[in-house]
Design an enzyme around this catalytic site. Structure first.
Site, PDB file in Angstrom:
ATOM      1  N   HIS A   5      -2.824  39.554  33.742  1.00 51.05           N
ATOM      2  CA  HIS A   5      -1.884  39.707  34.857  1.00 51.05           C
ATOM      3  C   HIS A   5      -2.707  39.995  36.112  1.00 51.05           C
ATOM      4  CE1 HIS A   5       1.307  40.601  37.438  1.00 51.05           C
ATOM      5  NE2 HIS A   5       2.077  41.324  36.642  1.00 51.05           N
ATOM      6  N   HIS A   9       7.002  34.891  33.743  1.00 46.35           N
ATOM      7  CA  HIS A   9       6.265  36.082  34.168  1.00 46.35           C
ATOM      8  C   HIS A   9       5.466  36.574  32.966  1.00 46.35           C
ATOM      9  CE1 HIS A   9       5.238  39.426  36.656  1.00 46.35           C
ATOM     10  NE2 HIS A   9       5.826  40.316  35.880  1.00 46.35           N
ATOM     11  N   GLU A  19      13.107  39.031  30.029  1.00 47.11           N
ATOM     12  CA  GLU A  19      12.943  37.717  30.669  1.00 47.11           C
ATOM     13  C   GLU A  19      13.540  36.624  29.787  1.00 47.11           C
ATOM     14  OE1 GLU A  19       8.941  36.564  31.695  1.00 47.11           O
ATOM     15  OE2 GLU A  19       9.638  34.896  32.932  1.00 47.11           O
ATOM     16  N   PHE A  58       7.388  45.440  39.889  1.00 48.72           N
ATOM     17  CA  PHE A  58       7.892  46.813  39.915  1.00 48.72           C
ATOM     18  C   PHE A  58       8.755  46.981  41.159  1.00 48.72           C
ATOM     19  CE2 PHE A  58       4.679  49.661  37.408  1.00 48.72           C
ATOM     20  CZ  PHE A  58       5.118  49.080  36.232  1.00 48.72           C
ATOM     21  N   LYS A  92      -0.574  34.178  31.558  1.00 52.44           N
ATOM     22  CA  LYS A  92      -1.198  35.516  31.511  1.00 52.44           C
ATOM     23  C   LYS A  92      -1.892  35.750  30.170  1.00 52.44           C
ATOM     24  CE  LYS A  92       1.807  37.900  34.850  1.00 52.44           C
ATOM     25  NZ  LYS A  92       2.816  36.880  35.213  1.00 52.44           N
ATOM     26  N   CYS A 106       4.089  42.984  41.743  1.00 48.61           N
ATOM     27  CA  CYS A 106       3.521  41.861  40.992  1.00 48.61           C
ATOM     28  C   CYS A 106       4.142  40.514  41.340  1.00 48.61           C
ATOM     29  CB  CYS A 106       3.641  42.138  39.497  1.00 48.61           C
ATOM     30  SG  CYS A 106       2.701  43.596  39.011  1.00 48.61           S
TER      31      CYS A 106
END
Lengths: 363, 387
Positions: free
Chosen positions: B316, B281, B292, B375, B311, B148
C-alpha cells in the site's frame, strides 16, 4: 457555471469569534491581536468554555485534538449562521498549512520516550492532515466530497476557491469551505529557525457556507455575498522563494470568470503579513493587474497569517462589497472586490466577491 | 463537459523507475515486499515493506518523496509529448500525505540538532512546489490530502478542471515515501501483516506498506486527437464520497464506497455490466476487503467481474496508491491483461468475485474501475474506458 452565494460564516480565533454579526463588529473597528514580541496571535490552550459549550461538547473536547475542535466549532457556527442543518448533501473543503503537527510530534514523542509500547494508535490518524475534515464530516454528517487542501499560507483562500468552483460547476449544492491552523511552540520555534522574520502568524478556524445561489434563494437564505469568479495559479518561483514575475494569470482568470474587467475591482483583501519580500511581491502583482491606487487591506496584519484568516477574508470581502467600507481603510466604492493571496513558492489565489442581500443579510 | 483522455503515464514503483518496469512486474505477478531497510524496524511486529529499489535518482538536497514525484511526473510529461507552453498552462494536482516527513523525522529523532533545512520540505505541498518550479508548470496548483485516497482524489480533481474547460492539460498523481510515522502508526494499529500481504485471502492478516509515485497527464479527448497524441485511455467518470462514519473504520455496509462507484458509473453514463475489471483498494486488512467486496456486490452483483489488488505486489503506497493503481488500470485496458492478486491461496468465501489469483489473465476489457479509500471515510472511484 452557476452563481455561488455565501450564506453563512463561522469563525473562531483571536479577535473575532462567531458568525456574521461578530465579523461585522470586528471589521468596523479592527484591532491587532498580534503580540509585539512574539509576532503571533494565539487562542487559549483550552478552548471549551461557556461560550463554546454548545459547539464542542465534553465528549468531543475529550476525544478530539485542539485543532479538530477548532475546526468543528467553526463549522457548526457557519451552519447555524446559514440556518442550514447538518446533512448528507454537504461537502467539506478544508485548507490547512500545518494540519495537526502537534499530534504528529506527540506521536513521535511517544516512541522516543517509550519505544514501541509508547506508540499511540489513537494519535496516529491525527498525523495525517485530513483529520480535521474527517472529524468534521462525521460530526455534521456531511457525505459528499470532503477534501483537505494543503498549501503554504494560502490554503484558506484556495479551499474556498476550489469549493466555489465545485458549486459553480454543479458538482456540489452546498459546501462548508474554509481553513484552520493552530500554533504551538514547536511550530513557532521551527518557523523562527527557518527565518520567518517579521511575518505575523496566527491561529484559528473559519468556514463559509457556499451554495448555488438559486437554491439558496429558494430556501429563503439571507445571502451575505456572491463569489463571482475564482482562479488559482502559480507564479514562477523557487520552492519557498519569492519570485519576480508580476503578471497574474489567477487574477485575469478570476475576472474573466466573473465577466468583469480590472476597473470593476474597487478594493482588495490581500495577504500581506509582515513577510517583507513576499508582501512586496504581492503588491507588485496587484499593481500590475489592477493599476496602482486600488485600496487594499489584509486581515493577517491584525490577526496573523493562518488558513482560517484566509477564509475569513472572503467573508470580509462580502461585507465590504455590500457596505462600501474596507476594514482599516474606510470608505470605498461598494460593489465587487478582490480577495487575493500569494505564497512563497508562487501559489496564488484570486476570488471576485460581490454584494449579496446586504439589507437583510448583514446585521 | 468535455471528455477526458489519458495521454501520459509515469511511475516509480517498488519494482523500480518507469512505467515499463512497473507493468512488467505487475503483469508477471512479482512480489516487491521485502525486509524494510530505510528505517530501523527493531522491536516491531511487522518488518516488511515495498521500497523503491536502489538509489532514487535526483539531487540529494531534495527529499526522497520529492525525487520519486519528480521522476514519475517527468516521465508522464515526456510520454504525453507536451510543449513547454502546454506545461506552463497546465494544472498540477498532487495527492500526498507524508511530504518530506522521512527527512524531518531524522531531524526530530536527533532532538533537533543539526540543520533545519528538512523542515522546509516537511509539508505535503512541498512536492507540488518542487514539481512546479522544476517542470515549469504555472497553471492551477493544488495538493490534496485525503489519506490513502489522495492520489485518486488528485486525478478526480484534475479531471474536473479539464472537463469543465478550466485548463487544457493537467498533470495529476500521488506520491509518498515510506516514513517512520507511517510504519509505526500502522504497526500500532496492528494493521500490518508480518508476511507479505494477501488481499482477498481467507487467512489475510493485514497490509504491507510501500512507496512510490504515479502520475498521469489528462487533456480533452478532442484536443488529444487533434494534436495526434497517443491516447492510453479515457477517464470516463469518477465518484468522490464521504462515509461520515469513523476516523479509521469504513462504514460496515460499504455504503460510501458503493456510492463512489455508482457515481463514477453515473458520471460516465455506463451500466455496471459494461465494467470488466476492478482494481480494488484491496489492502488485505480483514475489514477493508470484506467491506469492499460487499460494496462491489451492491453495485455489480455477483460473479462475472474480475477484481484484483496490485497492493499484493507493491504494498500500500499510501498517497501514491491512487496514482500507481490508475496507471495499472489504464495499462490493463491497453494490453487486455488483468493484473493478478498474488499470495492468494484460499479465496475468502465472503468475496463473491474472481480475484485473479497469482497469475495475470488476458481478458479484453472495455471499462475498468480503480478504487481508493482513505482513513476518514474518503472514497474515490475512477472509471477508465479503453481508447
Amino acid at each position: 457555471m452557476r452563481p455561488v452565494a455565501i450564506t453563512g460564516l463561522g469563525t473562531l480565533g483571536p479577535g473575532v469569534t462567531g458568525g456574521r454579526a461578530a465579523l461585522a463588529r470586528y471589521l468596523a473597528a479592527p484591532a491587532s491581536m498580534i503580540g509585539a514580541e512574539s509576532r503571533t496571535a494565539r487562542l487559549p490552550e483550552r478552548l471549551v468554555g461557556p461560550s463554546l459549550a454548545d459547539l464542542v461538547d465534553e465528549t468531543e473536547a475529550r476525544r478530539l485534538s485542539r485543532v479538530c475542535q477548532l475546526t468543528l466549532a467553526a463549522a457548526r457556527l457557519a451552519l447555524a449562521d446559514a440556518r442550514l442543518g447538518p446533512g448528507a448533501d454537504l461537502g467539506v473543503v478544508v485548507g490547512t498549512e500545518f494540519g495537526d503537527l502537534h499530534a504528529t510530534a506527540a506521536f513521535a514523542d511517544g516512541y522516543l520516550a517509550g519505544g514501541v509500547p509508547g506508540l499511540s494508535a489513537l494519535l496516529f490518524p491525527s498525523t495525517v492532515m485530513n483529520t480535521m475534515a474527517a472529524t468534521t464530516t462525521i460530526a455534521v454528517g456531511a457525505r459528499e466530497l470532503s477534501l483537505t487542501v494543503n498549501a503554504p499560507t494560502v490554503a484558506g483562500e484556495l479551499a474556498v476557491a476550489r469549493a466555489a468552483h465545485e458549486v459553480a460547476a454543479g458538482r456540489l449544492d452546498a459546501v462548508l469551505a474554509g481553513g484552520v491552523d493552530q500554533l504551538d511552540d514547536l511550530l513557532i520555534e521551527s518557523l523562527a529557525a527557518l527565518g520567518a522574520g517579521h511575518e505575523a502568524r496566527g491561529e484559528g478556524a473559519t468556514f463559509v457556507v457556499l451554495e448555488a445561489r438559486e437554491a439558496a434563494r429558494a430556501r429563503g437564505a439571507a445571502i451575505l455575498g456572491e463569489v463571482q469568479g475564482v482562479a488559482w495559479r502559480a507564479l514562477p518561483a523557487r520552492p519557498h522563494g519569492v519570485g519576480r514575475h508580476a503578471r497574474s494569470r489567477a487574477i485575469a482568470a478570476a475576472l474573466e470568470a466573473a465577466a468583469a474587467a480590472a476597473p470593476a475591482v474597487g478594493w482588495v483583501y490581500g495577504s500581506a503579513s509582515g513577510d517583507v519580500a513576499r508582501d512586496a511581491w504581492e503588491a507588485n502583482v496587484l499593481d500590475t493587474a489592477l493599476g496602482p491606487g486600488v485600496p487594499r487591506t489584509s486581515l493577517a496584519a491584525w490577526l496573523g497569517r493562518h488558513s482560517g484568516v484566509g477564509a475569513l477574508g472572503v467573508a470580509a470581502a462580502a461585507w465590504t462589497a455590500g457596505h462600501g467600507r474596507l476594514a482599516g481603510v474606510g470608505a470605498v466604492r461598494p460593489g465587487p472586490g478582490l480577495v487575493h493571496a500569494l505564497a512563497r513558492g508562487g501559489s496564488h489565489v484570486a476570488l471576485v466577491v460581490a454584494p449579496g442581500d446586504e439589507e437583510e443579510a448583514w446585521p | 463537459m468535455r471528455r477526458v483522455a489519458v495521454t501520459g503515464l509515469g511511475a516509480v514503483s517498488p519494482f523500480g523507475a518507469g512505467v515499463k518496469v512497473y507493468w512488467d512486474g505487475v503483469r508477471a505477478g512479482l512480489c516487491a515486499i521485502r525486509p524494510l531497510t530505510l528505517i530501523d524496524t527493531a522491536g516491531f511486529r511487522a518488518r516488511l515493506a515495498a521500497e523503491v529499489p536502489g538509489g532514487v535518482a535526483g539531487s540529494g538536497r531534495r527529499g526522497r518523496a520529492d525525487r520519486l514525484a519528480f521522476a514519475a511526473a517527468r516521465e508522464a510529461l515526456q510520454d504525453a509529448g507536451l510543449t513547454p507552453a502546454d506545461r506552463a498552462a497546465a494544472a498540477l494536482v498532487v495527492g500526498a500525505v507524508g511530504g518530506g516527513m522521512l527527512e524531518a523525522e531524522t531531524w526530530y529523532w536527533d532532538r533537533r540538532r543539526g540543520s533545519v533545512a528538512p523542515l522546509r520540505a516537511i509539508l505535503p505541498c512541498a512536492h507540488a512546489e518542487t514539481l512546479g518550479a522544476r517542470l515549469g508548470i504555472e497553471g492551477p496548483r493544488e495538493t490534496v490530502v485525503t489519506a490513502c485516497s489522495s492520489g485518486a482524489a488528485a486525478l478526480a480533481l484534475a479531471a474536473d478542471l479539464v472537463a469543465d474547460g478550466t485548463v487544457e492539460v493537467a498533470l495529476a498523481g500521488g506520491v509518498d515515501a515510506i516514513t517512520r510515522i507511517c510504519f509505526m502508526g500502522f504497526n500500532a494499529l496492528r494493521l500490518l501483516d508480518p508476511a507479505p500481504c494477501r488481499p482477498f485471502d481467507r487467512d489475510r492478516r493485514g497490509m504491507s506498506i510501500g512507496e512510490g509515485a504515479g502520475f498521469v497527464v489528462l487533456e480533452p479527448a478532442e484536443r488529444a486527437r487533434a494534436r495526434g497524441a497517443s491516447v492510453h485511455a479515457e477517464l470516463a467518470g469518477y465518484g468522490t464520497t464521504t462515509d461520515a462514519f469513523h476516523v479509521t473504520a469504513p462504514h460496515p455496509d460499504g455504503e460510501g464506497m458503493a456510492r463512489a462507484m455508482a457515481r463514477a458509473l453515473e458520471c460516465a453514463r455506463v451500466a455496471p455490466g459494461a465494467v470488466g475489471y476492478v482494481n480494488a483498494h484491496g489492502t488485505a486488512t480483514p475489514q477493508n476487503d470484506r467491506i469492499e467486496a460487499r460494496a462491489l456486490q451492491a453495485v455489480f452483483g455477483e460473479g462475472r467481474l474480475l477484481v484484483s489488488s496490485t497492493k499484493s505486489m507493491i504494498g500500500h503506497t499510501m498517497a501514491a496508491a491512487g496514482g500507481l493503481e490508475a496507471v495499472a488500470t489504464v495499462l490493463a485496458l491497453v494490453h487486455g491483461v488483468v493484473p493478478p492478486t498474488i499470495h492468494l491461496e484460499t479465496p475468502d468465501p465472503e468475496v463473491a468475485f474472481d480475484c485473479v489469483p497469482n497469475v495475470a489473465r488476458e481478458h479484453g476489457i472495455e471499462y475498468a474501475l480503480s478504487n481508493s479509500f482513505g482513513f476518514g471515510g474518503h472514497n474515490v472511484s475512477l472509471l477508465f474506458r479503453r481508447a
